[in-house]
Scaffold this active site. Structure first.
Site, PDB file in Angstrom:
ATOM      1  N   CYS A 128       0.808  -1.236   0.000  1.00 39.55           N
ATOM      2  CA  CYS A 128       0.000   0.000   0.000  1.00 39.55           C
ATOM      3  C   CYS A 128       0.836   1.279   0.000  1.00 39.55           C
ATOM      4  O   CYS A 128       0.550   2.213  -0.744  1.00 39.55           O
ATOM      5  CB  CYS A 128      -0.960   0.006   1.188  1.00 39.55           C
ATOM      6  SG  CYS A 128      -0.266  -0.646   2.705  1.00 39.55           S
ATOM      7  N   HIS A 248      -2.543   6.025   4.709  1.00 40.15           N
ATOM      8  CA  HIS A 248      -1.129   6.258   4.982  1.00 40.15           C
ATOM      9  C   HIS A 248      -0.767   7.651   4.456  1.00 40.15           C
ATOM     10  O   HIS A 248      -1.262   8.072   3.406  1.00 40.15           O
ATOM     11  CB  HIS A 248      -0.254   5.236   4.257  1.00 40.15           C
ATOM     12  CG  HIS A 248      -0.412   3.829   4.736  1.00 40.15           C
ATOM     13  ND1 HIS A 248      -0.923   3.499   5.980  1.00 40.15           N
ATOM     14  CD2 HIS A 248      -0.095   2.651   4.142  1.00 40.15           C
ATOM     15  CE1 HIS A 248      -0.900   2.172   6.117  1.00 40.15           C
ATOM     16  NE2 HIS A 248      -0.419   1.640   5.012  1.00 40.15           N
TER      17      HIS A 248
HETATM   18  C1  11C Z   1       1.185  -2.087   6.571  1.00 44.22           C
HETATM   19  N1  11C Z   1       1.925  -1.831   4.281  1.00 44.22           N
HETATM   20  O1  11C Z   1       0.722  -0.944   6.578  1.00 44.22           O
HETATM   21  C2  11C Z   1       1.538  -2.790   5.280  1.00 44.22           C
HETATM   22  C3  11C Z   1       0.362  -3.636   4.885  1.00 44.22           C
HETATM   23  O2  11C Z   1       2.829  -6.276   1.878  1.00 44.22           O
HETATM   24  O3  11C Z   1       0.755  -5.996   1.370  1.00 44.22           O
HETATM   25  C4  11C Z   1       0.499  -4.310   3.542  1.00 44.22           C
HETATM   26  C5  11C Z   1       1.416  -5.486   3.573  1.00 44.22           C
HETATM   27  C6  11C Z   1       1.676  -5.953   2.187  1.00 44.22           C
HETATM   28  O4  11C Z   1       1.392  -2.733   7.599  1.00 44.22           O
END
Ligand code: 11C
Length: 344
Positions: A128, A248
């Site tokens: 993400c 995010h």
């Molecule tokens: C998080 N980005 O915010 C991660 C979630 O490799 O698809 C996504 C984890 C992934 O913890």
């Protein structure tokens, strides 16, 4: 035409958003099959007023499926994605299981849609925090060239799943009630130590690698180079978890190759780019935040500034819903592009 679609990991944070997104987009579905591990099998979920029962995934579940959206963890993808492909499905995998595999396209449609056509059955959906960053970088790379990216993230707990969101809720209440905070999930479920997320900031997302970076940071670094077809791009990342639920945010420093670029030019390029919304007006305190972007499919950019020392350097603030553009929407968007281009 309509298609038989399977959602694997339907009851998870991303799976739930996948159902909502398929419904919002009025995706051309003939039959929708919801699959999960045995733990969640039997749960009921709603799609367009219809109640569907979640079934335990088996290899045979994929008979007759055209498109399978996977978001149930890397081990489930490793086990079942090849079974789905064997039975003629195209898999769009939202885990990190296949992202760096050479024969698997890693796709953000605004950046590298054409890579989809080389698929051998599996297309990977990036992490993400990577997706929203490369969507914002692509129009700048295209017009100005790009030599360096330094990113620090401010990530929502929902990236670590529903359990992490529950943990933030419970700890926040406990903190306000003057009770001790019980940490069991974050920063990483299954890692040795846990720290409270409520009223805190955790500089660890995913597990540490031997080089001192976390896996989340290495995903941002390696995936960016692959998606943008820039193996030599200089990228570094610091990923931090903060106590909010959705979206995010990222502080991104870039260096462009072209000389004499103005802030106005950067803003102009961003405002015309597909999937990007420029929200940038310091005079009226206009900039995106996690709360303002939650529930929306776009990537929002604000705070565009030129570096004070490097004339090729620019700073950006990039915010997007991690469960939508960061996961469910990007996956459904890939499925839509496959159908539109007849790349099934
Ligand atoms: C998080 N980005 O915010 C991660 C979630 O490799 O698809 C996504 C984890 C992934 O913890």
């Amino acid at each position: 035409n309509t298609y038989n679609v399977a959602v694997v990991g339907a009851t998870g944070a991303v799976g739930q958003k996948m159902l909502e997104t398929l419904e919002d987009r009025n995706f051309p579905i003939n039959e929708l099959k919801l699959l999960s591990s045995s733990r969640s099998a039997g749960s009921k979920m709603k799609y367009k007023e219809q109640e569907l029962v979640v079934e335990e995934a088996t290899p045979e579940s994929f008979e007759g499926i055209d498109i399978a959206l996977f978001s149930a963890g890397g081990s489930v993808s490793k086990k079942f994605a090849p079974e789905a492909v064997k039975r003629g499905a195209v898999v769009i995998d939202n885990t990190s299981a296949y992202r760096m595999a050479q024969d698997v396209p890693l796709v953000v449609p605004e950046v590298n849609e054409a890579d989809i056509q080389n698929h051998q059955g599996i297309i990977a959906n990036p992490n993400c925090s990577t997706i929203q960053m490369v969507a914002a970088l692509e129009p700048l790379r295209d017009a100005l060239g790009l030599s360096r990216v330094l990113v620090s993230t401010y990530q929502a707990v929902s990236g670590a799943g529903n359990e992490a969101a529950d943990e933030l809720r419970e700890q926040s209440q406990a903190f306000l009630d003057g009770e001790e905070l019980d940490a069991k999930v974050l920063p990483v479920k299954g890692d040795e130590k846990h720290y409270p997320i409520a009223f805190n900031a955790l500089p660890q997302i995913d597990v540490f690698q031997e080089n001192g970076y976390t896996f989340e940071e290495m995903k941002m670094i390696n995936e960016t180079k692959k998606i943008m077809h820039m193996p030599n791009l200089s990228v570094a990342a610091t990923c931090v978890r903060l106590p909010f639920f959705t979206s995010h945010a990222e502080s991104v420093y870039i260096e462009v190759e072209k000389d004499g670029v103005t802030v106005e030019e950067v803003k102009q390029l961003l405002s015309q780019a597909p999937g990007i919304v420029l929200e940038d007006d310091p005079a009226s305190q206009k900039y995106p935040t996690p709360l303002s972007s939650a529930g929306k499919r776009d990537v929002f950019v604000g705070r565009v500034r030129r570096d004070l020392d490097n004339e090729h350097g620019f700073h950006l603030w990039v915010v997007s819903d991690n469960l939508l553009k960061g996961a469910a929407w990007n996956s459904v968007q890939i499925a839509e592009r496959i159908i539109a281009n007849q790349w099934l």
